[in-house]
Motif scaffolding. Structure first.
Motif, PDB file in Angstrom:
ATOM      1  N   ALA A  61     107.062 -32.120  90.759  1.00  0.00           N
ATOM      2  CA  ALA A  61     107.592 -30.988  89.991  1.00  0.00           C
ATOM      3  C   ALA A  61     106.799 -30.796  88.706  1.00  0.00           C
ATOM      4  O   ALA A  61     106.398 -29.679  88.359  1.00  0.00           O
ATOM      5  CB  ALA A  61     109.073 -31.213  89.676  1.00  0.00           C
ATOM      6  N   MET A  62     106.552 -31.887  88.001  1.00  0.00           N
ATOM      7  CA  MET A  62     105.798 -31.765  86.746  1.00  0.00           C
ATOM      8  C   MET A  62     104.361 -31.347  87.010  1.00  0.00           C
ATOM      9  O   MET A  62     103.766 -30.577  86.245  1.00  0.00           O
ATOM     10  CB  MET A  62     105.879 -33.074  85.974  1.00  0.00           C
ATOM     11  N   ALA A  63     103.777 -31.841  88.095  1.00  0.00           N
ATOM     12  CA  ALA A  63     102.408 -31.450  88.442  1.00  0.00           C
ATOM     13  C   ALA A  63     102.326 -29.956  88.743  1.00  0.00           C
ATOM     14  O   ALA A  63     101.403 -29.267  88.287  1.00  0.00           O
ATOM     15  CB  ALA A  63     101.917 -32.267  89.636  1.00  0.00           C
ATOM     16  N   LEU A  64     103.295 -29.455  89.485  1.00  0.00           N
ATOM     17  CA  LEU A  64     103.280 -28.031  89.836  1.00  0.00           C
ATOM     18  C   LEU A  64     103.505 -27.161  88.600  1.00  0.00           C
ATOM     19  O   LEU A  64     102.836 -26.138  88.410  1.00  0.00           O
ATOM     20  CB  LEU A  64     104.355 -27.741  90.893  1.00  0.00           C
ATOM     21  N   ALA A 114      96.907 -46.815  89.458  1.00  0.00           N
ATOM     22  CA  ALA A 114      96.402 -46.699  90.837  1.00  0.00           C
ATOM     23  C   ALA A 114      97.355 -45.858  91.682  1.00  0.00           C
ATOM     24  O   ALA A 114      96.915 -45.037  92.502  1.00  0.00           O
ATOM     25  CB  ALA A 114      96.225 -48.088  91.452  1.00  0.00           C
ATOM     26  N   GLU A 115      98.653 -46.045  91.487  1.00  0.00           N
ATOM     27  CA  GLU A 115      99.626 -45.259  92.243  1.00  0.00           C
ATOM     28  C   GLU A 115      99.568 -43.785  91.851  1.00  0.00           C
ATOM     29  O   GLU A 115      99.685 -42.889  92.696  1.00  0.00           O
ATOM     30  CB  GLU A 115     101.040 -45.822  92.020  1.00  0.00           C
ATOM     31  N   VAL A 116      99.403 -43.534  90.560  1.00  0.00           N
ATOM     32  CA  VAL A 116      99.286 -42.152  90.088  1.00  0.00           C
ATOM     33  C   VAL A 116      98.035 -41.505  90.679  1.00  0.00           C
ATOM     34  O   VAL A 116      98.073 -40.365  91.153  1.00  0.00           O
ATOM     35  CB  VAL A 116      99.250 -42.106  88.552  1.00  0.00           C
ATOM     36  N   GLU A 117      96.942 -42.248  90.661  1.00  0.00           N
ATOM     37  CA  GLU A 117      95.701 -41.733  91.252  1.00  0.00           C
ATOM     38  C   GLU A 117      95.920 -41.344  92.710  1.00  0.00           C
ATOM     39  O   GLU A 117      95.499 -40.269  93.154  1.00  0.00           O
ATOM     40  CB  GLU A 117      94.601 -42.798  91.188  1.00  0.00           C
ATOM     41  N   ALA A 118      96.594 -42.213  93.446  1.00  0.00           N
ATOM     42  CA  ALA A 118      96.808 -41.957  94.871  1.00  0.00           C
ATOM     43  C   ALA A 118      97.685 -40.721  95.077  1.00  0.00           C
ATOM     44  O   ALA A 118      97.395 -39.868  95.925  1.00  0.00           O
ATOM     45  CB  ALA A 118      97.441 -43.187  95.522  1.00  0.00           C
ATOM     46  N   LEU A 119      98.754 -40.638  94.275  1.00  0.00           N
ATOM     47  CA  LEU A 119      99.664 -39.491  94.396  1.00  0.00           C
ATOM     48  C   LEU A 119      98.937 -38.175  94.125  1.00  0.00           C
ATOM     49  O   LEU A 119      99.079 -37.193  94.855  1.00  0.00           O
ATOM     50  CB  LEU A 119     100.813 -39.628  93.390  1.00  0.00           C
ATOM     51  N   TYR A 120      98.164 -38.156  93.053  1.00  0.00           N
ATOM     52  CA  TYR A 120      97.503 -36.906  92.667  1.00  0.00           C
ATOM     53  C   TYR A 120      96.326 -36.585  93.577  1.00  0.00           C
ATOM     54  O   TYR A 120      96.055 -35.416  93.843  1.00  0.00           O
ATOM     55  CB  TYR A 120      97.096 -36.956  91.181  1.00  0.00           C
ATOM     56  N   TRP A 121      95.637 -37.602  94.039  1.00  0.00           N
ATOM     57  CA  TRP A 121      94.562 -37.315  94.989  1.00  0.00           C
ATOM     58  C   TRP A 121      95.134 -36.690  96.266  1.00  0.00           C
ATOM     59  O   TRP A 121      94.565 -35.748  96.822  1.00  0.00           O
ATOM     60  CB  TRP A 121      93.746 -38.561  95.302  1.00  0.00           C
ATOM     61  N   ASP A 122      96.277 -37.172  96.656  1.00  0.00           N
ATOM     62  CA  ASP A 122      96.916 -36.578  97.829  1.00  0.00           C
ATOM     63  C   ASP A 122      97.235 -35.100  97.573  1.00  0.00           C
ATOM     64  O   ASP A 122      96.977 -34.242  98.428  1.00  0.00           O
ATOM     65  CB  ASP A 122      98.203 -37.346  98.152  1.00  0.00           C
ATOM     66  N   MET A 123      97.763 -34.797  96.406  1.00  0.00           N
ATOM     67  CA  MET A 123      98.087 -33.398  96.096  1.00  0.00           C
ATOM     68  C   MET A 123      96.827 -32.547  95.997  1.00  0.00           C
ATOM     69  O   MET A 123      96.795 -31.407  96.482  1.00  0.00           O
ATOM     70  CB  MET A 123      98.902 -33.318  94.804  1.00  0.00           C
TER      71      MET A 123
END
Lengths: 197, 197
Positions: free
Chosen positions: A156-159, B179-188
């Motif tokens: 949500a925050m990313a969008l 690392a988890e944030v990187e993975a989440l955002y790379w997916d998006m």
DNA sequence: GGTTTATCTGAACACGCGTTCAGATCAAGG
DNA sequence: CCTTGATCTGAACGCGTGTTCAGATAAACC
């Protein structure tokens, strides 16, 4: 022409807020003096204190009003259907609403650090409410099996960050119309959260 | 302990810049006085003028240095492979670099309006250079037939806004690791631009 | 150990700040 | 037409601003 003293004025109040909002957005809260705001309105600085108890409250009221309008605006148009349709409505609403009020959006984000803690907490609460509206849509889409979102809050925050970023470059007279921008961003939002099916 | 006068000091310069960056990020350029910066460093305000010709240049140098470091940092790690791999590297680099320098990121974005036009143009040019780096990756991905991006420039700005937004909520000690944030955002990011195939 | 020199102090300058308030002004109500 | 009362002026308050600079200081060099 320009009335001087004693003039009753139902319009001075709105003019003060409009001038303050524009100047705060342009130069920043700390860089704008009460005398400059008064000058824009055409009165002396002392007259502003008929419309706000102090400069801090003037800023706070501008931000609070903006965020309350944002929440009320969404609640007024939010449809009831499937999560994906609601998400599209949210995306288009956010873009339309925020591009029309660029100054208020800018001030409400940039001047957070100039709020006293008590006011900051209220503004942050309103912002969280808005993020939570979107988060709920995403969670419902996941429950419906139509969206694939591992972290609804963060998504949500990313969008919202992505959509609000439009304000840094969008110009009404630019190459792309608002409708084209809406379509482009809705496509990106949809792809970001859509399930595999 | 605290040396007073006459002390040669190779370290005062960096300390001035560090204090200015932190205070500008916390309170805003206009709200931070030269005396406050000097107080943080432990000198009188006049001493700052050994390290900057004026307050405006101090701000400008902080922003320019940050953006030059950003560009140089990416150019130093940018891989040569397929566009999708380069895009992943860019995403992870951007997240790592910007979360480590939250104050500089914040100042470089928030204080643009406090730059005199000449300095503003230079900073905007550097920012455009960075956006163009990402845009070029997207265009190459489209040429390779691996990415589906109708408007590479706008998508580049949308992705940068989304990624930079991490700074508004990410805390190193929070629930999610970097690392988890990187993975989440790379997916998006990947889903936002990936082709149908 | 004496001299040099970069560094820093401390005071000063002119000016703008947010806010207050007594008094001037003028639209509205009777 | 006169009174009322909201609206605005204009001056004042104490304080903080960015910047300058002559002089004090102490580390570094010969």
């Amino acid at each position: 022409m320009a009335r001087t003293q004693g003039s009753h004025s139902d319009i001075t109040g709105p003019r003060v807020r409009e001038a303050a909002l524009r100047l705060f957005a342009q130069h920043g809260y700390a860089a704008v003096s009460m005398r400059k705001i008064a000058g824009e309105v055409g009165v002396q600085a002392g007259a502003l204190y008929k419309y706000t108890p102090d400069k801090q409250t003037l800023l706070f009221d501008l931000m609070r009003t903006h965020l309350e309008d944002l929440l009320a605006g969404w609640d007024a148009v939010a449809p009831k259907g499937a999560a994906l349709d609601v998400l599209e409505a949210f995306t288009r609403f956010h873009i339309r609403f925020n591009t029309r009020r660029a100054d208020a959006v800018f001030v409400s984000y940039m001047e957070l650090r100039n709020l006293v803690p008590e006011n900051f907490d209220i503004i942050e609460g309103l912002r969280r409410d808005y993020e939570t509206r979107l988060e709920a849509i995403l969670r419902r889409g996941v429950a419906e099996g139509r969206l694939a979102v591992a972290e609804p809050r963060i998504t949500a925050m990313a969008l919202i960050a992505m959509l609000t970023g439009i304000n840094t470059w969008f110009r009404a007279q630019g190459r792309l119309s608002l409708a084209e921008v809406e379509a482009l961003y809705w496509d990106m939002v949809r792809r970001t959260v859509a399930g595999a099916a």
